[in-house]
Write a protein that holds these residues in place. Structure first.
Motif, short mmCIF file in Angstrom:
data_model
loop_
_atom_site.label_atom_id
_atom_site.label_comp_id
_atom_site.label_asym_id
_atom_site.label_seq_id
_atom_site.Cartn_x
_atom_site.Cartn_y
_atom_site.Cartn_z
N VAL A 164 0.83 -1.20 0.00
CA VAL A 164 0.00 0.00 0.00
C VAL A 164 0.86 1.26 0.00
O VAL A 164 0.62 2.21 -0.75
CB VAL A 164 -0.96 0.01 1.22
N THR A 165 1.90 1.26 0.83
CA THR A 165 2.79 2.42 0.89
C THR A 165 3.50 2.65 -0.43
O THR A 165 3.58 3.79 -0.92
CB THR A 165 3.81 2.25 2.03
N HIS A 166 4.01 1.60 -1.03
CA HIS A 166 4.71 1.75 -2.30
C HIS A 166 3.74 2.13 -3.42
O HIS A 166 4.06 2.97 -4.28
CB HIS A 166 5.44 0.46 -2.66
N LEU A 167 2.56 1.52 -3.40
CA LEU A 167 1.55 1.87 -4.39
C LEU A 167 1.16 3.33 -4.28
O LEU A 167 1.00 4.04 -5.29
CB LEU A 167 0.31 0.98 -4.21
N SER A 168 1.01 3.82 -3.06
CA SER A 168 0.64 5.22 -2.85
C SER A 168 1.67 6.16 -3.47
O SER A 168 1.32 7.16 -4.11
CB SER A 168 0.50 5.52 -1.36
N ALA A 169 2.95 5.84 -3.27
CA ALA A 169 4.01 6.67 -3.85
C ALA A 169 3.93 6.68 -5.37
O ALA A 169 4.11 7.72 -6.02
CB ALA A 169 5.37 6.18 -3.38
N ASN A 170 3.64 5.53 -5.95
CA ASN A 170 3.54 5.45 -7.41
C ASN A 170 2.27 6.13 -7.92
O ASN A 170 2.28 6.78 -8.98
CB ASN A 170 3.58 4.00 -7.86
N LEU A 171 1.17 5.98 -7.18
CA LEU A 171 -0.06 6.64 -7.59
C LEU A 171 0.11 8.15 -7.64
O LEU A 171 -0.47 8.83 -8.48
CB LEU A 171 -1.20 6.28 -6.64
N ARG A 172 0.92 8.68 -6.74
CA ARG A 172 1.13 10.12 -6.73
C ARG A 172 1.80 10.60 -8.02
O ARG A 172 1.54 11.71 -8.50
CB ARG A 172 1.97 10.53 -5.52
N THR A 173 2.64 9.75 -8.62
CA THR A 173 3.28 10.14 -9.87
C THR A 173 2.27 10.22 -11.01
O THR A 173 2.49 10.93 -12.00
CB THR A 173 4.40 9.16 -10.27
N GLU A 174 1.16 9.49 -10.89
CA GLU A 174 0.13 9.50 -11.92
C GLU A 174 -0.97 10.51 -11.62
O GLU A 174 -1.43 11.24 -12.51
CB GLU A 174 -0.48 8.11 -12.07
N PHE A 175 -1.40 10.56 -10.36
CA PHE A 175 -2.52 11.42 -9.99
C PHE A 175 -2.09 12.87 -9.75
O PHE A 175 -2.86 13.80 -10.01
CB PHE A 175 -3.21 10.89 -8.74
N GLY A 176 -0.88 13.07 -9.22
CA GLY A 176 -0.43 14.42 -8.91
C GLY A 176 -0.51 15.37 -10.10
O GLY A 176 -1.07 16.47 -9.99
#
Length: 249
Positions: A164-176
């Protein structure tokens, strides 16, 4: 505490109790319309009634995050319209030695903690992206400090939270870049129902002893953190928040 979340529309998973319920209460007191999503319809109805009695707006949406969420999304849209704040809180913690081979527990944790988070995120991605183009939009994932630590008997649980933590970091690169903030919250020891579903007496005894040594946070402490993070100005993203009892090291 209350924050300025007027005109926001939130979905909180795992809202039937504990951290999820307290997050929902903080968001509602702060002016957000809140869709309460979990499996236990009676608990959701009770919480929605409490929020409404206090002057807030909430609906109960009985759904399993591991399954088809089409009907749940339609219910939320019919009641409140587009969602701009999603809190992925639903989770399960089961502890046994890996040598026990409890693939039933492994499956439950992976399906709920990881697949469920992905299901909910997918269900409301279009909402968040649309909201982010016009104003504030937030995706909040509740992980665990266990994502970085090792605990005997909790290997699979902590592995799901590391994901979850790693996914969150990656999601930020897409959603940000699309205007959607992603916040990953990692609580330490918290009083909740998570431990109530474990069936190993030795693990239960160890956890009880740990709680005697380290007075845990309350779910309302985590609710306060989420309220604060999501009420920041649109250009401010608190991407990673570790929340521990002061004496937990």
């Amino acid at each position: 505490m209350t924050y300025d979340l007027n005109d926001r529309t939130a979905v909180v998973t795992g809202a039937a109790s504990g951290i999820g319920a307290e997050i929902a209460l903080v968001l509602a007191r702060s002016g957000a319309k809140v869709a309460l999503l979990a499996r236990r319809a009676d608990r959701l109805t009770e919480l929605a009634g409490k929020i409404t009695a206090d002057g807030g707006r909430a609906i109960a949406v009985a759904a399993d995050v591991t399954g088809d969420l089409t009907a749940a999304v339609e219910t939320v849209h019919a009641a409140f319209g587009r969602v701009d704040l999603v809190v992925n809180n639903a989770g399960v913690m089961l502890a046994n030695p890996v040598t026990e081979g409890r693939d039933d527990e492994w499956r439950r944790m992976i399906d709920t903690n990881l697949k469920g988070l992905l299901n909910v995120t997918k269900a409301f991605t279009a909402d968040l992206v649309g909201a982010g183009a016009a104003g504030a939009a937030d995706l909040v994932n509740i992980s665990s400090v266990g994502a970085h630590l090792t605990f005997p008997n909790y290997g699979v649980y902590t592995a799901t939270k590391a994901a979850v933590t790693h996914l969150s970091a990656n999601l930020r690169t897409e959603f940000g870049p699309l205007g959607v903030r992603v916040t990953n919250v990692e609580p330490g020891l918290v009083t909740s129902e998570l431990a109530d579903h474990m069936d190993n007496p030795d693990v239960d005894a160890h956890l009880a002893a740990w709680r005697e040594q380290v007075p845990p946070l309350s779910p309302s402490d985590i609710g306060d953190v989420v309220g604060f993070a999501t009420s920041r100005p649109k250009h401010v993203n608190l991407r990673q928040l570790v929340v521990l009892p002061t004496v937990q090291v």
